[in-house]
Write an enzyme that holds these catalytic residues in place. Structure first.
Site, mmCIF file in Angstrom:
data_model
loop_
_atom_site.group_PDB
_atom_site.id
_atom_site.type_symbol
_atom_site.label_atom_id
_atom_site.label_comp_id
_atom_site.label_asym_id
_atom_site.label_seq_id
_atom_site.Cartn_x
_atom_site.Cartn_y
_atom_site.Cartn_z
ATOM 1 C CG HIS A 174 -0.386 0.233 2.517
ATOM 2 N ND1 HIS A 174 -0.111 -0.784 3.403
ATOM 3 C CD2 HIS A 174 -0.002 1.374 3.146
ATOM 4 C CE1 HIS A 174 0.395 -0.278 4.513
ATOM 5 N NE2 HIS A 174 0.477 1.025 4.388
ATOM 6 C CG ASP A 204 0.172 -4.120 2.766
ATOM 7 O OD1 ASP A 204 0.227 -3.577 1.647
ATOM 8 O OD2 ASP A 204 0.164 -3.487 3.832
ATOM 9 N N GLY A 278 3.254 6.793 7.880
ATOM 10 C CA GLY A 278 4.610 7.000 7.398
ATOM 11 C C GLY A 278 5.553 5.915 7.869
ATOM 12 C CG ASN A 279 6.407 4.486 11.848
ATOM 13 O OD1 ASN A 279 5.856 5.298 12.562
ATOM 14 N ND2 ASN A 279 7.720 4.257 11.896
ATOM 15 C CB SER A 280 3.148 1.880 6.046
ATOM 16 O OG SER A 280 1.969 1.998 6.799
ATOM 17 N N GLY A 336 -10.214 -23.024 -0.842
ATOM 18 C CA GLY A 336 -11.611 -22.713 -1.107
ATOM 19 C C GLY A 336 -12.543 -23.059 0.030
ATOM 20 C CB VAL A 337 -12.503 -24.270 3.262
ATOM 21 C CG1 VAL A 337 -12.640 -25.552 2.463
ATOM 22 C CG2 VAL A 337 -11.070 -24.110 3.775
ATOM 23 C CB ILE A 339 -11.117 -21.735 8.352
ATOM 24 C CG1 ILE A 339 -10.152 -20.640 7.876
ATOM 25 C CG2 ILE A 339 -11.052 -22.956 7.451
ATOM 26 C CD1 ILE A 339 -8.700 -21.076 7.807
#
Length: 538
Positions: A174, A204, A278-280, A336-337, A339
């Site tokens: 991001h 991410d 800004g830490n991302s 495809g489950v 949970i």
């Protein structure tokens, strides 16, 4: 040293000495291991040697005085002695050395992106642009210049960490998403143009690269060995304050995914080391200076740090980054489950003596899980022989596998233990994430939403009477961003229709025809306001 000088003087003045002390009755002799015996001095030679006694004693005395002058002892300097033995001082010095070593590997990332501007129109009553009263056909200033139509330049700021001497940098997806140019500033203020190597929106994680050789870099640590209470440091560039560091502890481990994408892995590291905007993309390091996480988001009722920051563990970030460096992309395995966790409350209903494993709540038709025979109510307790603590561990393990990989699931069903082989497939639509976003409405509105769970309600301090979907993230430049929505806001109605659940909000937003505005009622910081979401142009 003074006593030693007097001792030597007395020895040579009053009699011979040997290894046993003064006035010995044996010749002075010594040997060095491996070189044979040294020369032996006899009694006849003693008078000649005595003449040097006073000189030796005087030299020792002068040396002791000089040493005392340039190097005061702890006894003469109690403050120095106390400082050298203070464990807090020792700890601070070790932290200073650690920060000095890590800071050159942290980078400031600035991106430039473009988006279409919203057209300038009149007000709700239909009046024309108010500037036309000053600029018109009959005005001495001439006609009003046409509004700018082209894409509008936007800039974003984030952090990253260099992980190789040749300039590979790990950051968040991001941070660099939609960038048309990326610039990297290092701690010595050098500015580099960077290129995007690859991104993985699901986890991410993104990798960018700058040109260089022998660059300072960090190595990956083992996040699986972390324990709550361990000291960690978060590095980054919060609010544009470059190369900042905060210190805290590991508050908790294996925090679940709280986004609207149920296939996104969780297992986040929670820390009280301050993480702000800004830490991302910055590094979360342990006391050895190894990267054990990549800072990614915070939870706060105000949008600023309030004691809960989260990082992607190295157990996920490292293999994803390595795949991006090698292949430029990542394809994730898919069962495809749906949970959830086995809890102490529901364990007995599934014949489980302990709340362990991942409880299957739904099986998608024609998905790998359905083809393998998985059923709703199954409890997946192990993958390839590795026990699973909760649903998050299963998600992480599957996400790190590739389509075509075969796995063995141990499944508890009606009191029996079964082994179920599954061949993973690609996530449907994964190769075209934009089409998936448009179909879900996320591409139009720029919102990440989540149901109001009891934990979220408590953390964000939302009253019980507020019902809706909580905003977890807002994409920069999106309709939601333009309308002023922020993380922590709650959408309680869409187009004047109550939406008490995430599903209700998603259905209403998805059902709005393309090009039309959406009216949302938002609870924010104790009050409710209507906001209008204008769909983006183009």
């Amino acid at each position: 040293m003074l006593l030693l000088g007097l001792f030597v003087f007395a020895s040579w003045q009053y009699g011979p000495w040997d290894a046993r002390g003064l006035a010995g009755d044996r010749p002075l002799a010594a040997s060095r291991e491996g070189t044979g015996p040294m020369k032996t001095f006899g009694w006849k030679e003693l008078p000649r040697l005595k003449r040097w006694g006073p000189a030796v004693a005087l030299a020792a005395l002068l040396a002791s005085e000089a040493f005392a002058a340039v190097s005061p002892s702890r006894a003469n300097n109690p403050a120095m002695a106390a400082e050298e033995t203070n464990p807090l001082v020792t700890f601070d010095r070790s932290m200073e050395a650690l920060v000095d070593r890590v800071t050159p590997t942290v980078v400031n990332i600035t991106i430039t992106s473009e988006r279409n501007p919203r057209r300038i129109t009149g007000g709700e009553s239909g009046e024309s642009n108010p500037l036309e009263r000053f600029f018109g056909p009959n005005s001495p200033f001439g006609p009003l210049p046409p509004a700018r139509r082209g894409p509008r330049t936007e800039r974003g700021l984030g952090s990253g960490v260099i992980i190789s001497p040749d300039g590979y940098i790990v950051t968040n997806n991001h941070v660099v998403e939609g960038a048309v140019s990326i610039r990297v500033t290092t701690s010595n203020r050098d500015v580099h143009a960077a290129k995007l190597v690859g991104s993985d929106p699901l986890t991410d994680i993104s990798v960018i690269k700058i040109e260089g050789d022998g660059l300072p870099h960090l190595t990956w640590g083992d996040s699986s060995k972390l324990r709550p209470g361990q000291t960690v440091l978060a590095f980054g560039n919060p609010y544009g304050f470059s190369f900042s560091v905060t210190r805290g502890i590991v508050s908790a481990l294996n925090r679940p995914n709280i986004t609207s994408d149920r296939y996104r892995p969780g297992e986040f590291i929670q820390t009280d080391a301050a993480i702000n905007q800004g830490n991302s993309g910055g590094a979360l390091v342990d006391v050895s200076g190894q990267v054990i996480g990549i800072n990614t988001f915070l939870i706060s009722p105000t949008g600023t740090f309030s004691g809960m920051g989260f990082a992607i563990p190295a157990a996920i970030a490292r293999p994803i980054a390595e795949k991006l460096i090698r292949d430029g992309k990542v394809e994730h395995g898919f069962i495809g489950v749906s949970i959830s966790d086995v809890t102490p409350e529901n364990a007995r209903f599934f014949n489980m003596t302990k709340p362990r494993g991942a409880l299957v709540t739904d099986v998608a038709p024609d998905a790998p899980g359905a083809k393998a025979g998985l059923r709703t109510g199954d409890v997946i307790t192990a993958l390839d022989g590795k026990p699973l603590l909760d649903s998050g561990e299963l998600q992480m393990e599957v996400v790190l596998r590739s389509p075509g990989d075969s796995i063995r699931l141990e499944v508890a069903r009606d009191g029996k233990v079964l082994t179920v082989p599954v061949t993973l497939e690609p996530r449907k639509g994964e190769l075209d994430p934009k089409s998936m976003e448009d179909a879900s409405g996320k591409g139009r509105w720029g919102l990440d939403l989540q149901d109001l769970t009891p934990d979220l309600r408590r953390q964000i301090q939302i009253p019980d009477e507020v019902k809706g979907a909580v905003v977890l993230a807002v994409r920069t430049g999106s309709p939601a961003d333009d309308a002023g929505l922020s993380p922590g806001d709650v959408i309680v109605a869409v187009n004047r229709k109550a939406t008490p659940t995430l599903g209700d909000v998603a259905d209403e937003l998805r059902g709005i025809p393309q090009g039309e505005d959406a009216l949302v009622l938002v609870w924010s910081r104790g009050g409710r306001t209507f906001r209008v979401l204008h769909p983006g142009e183009g």
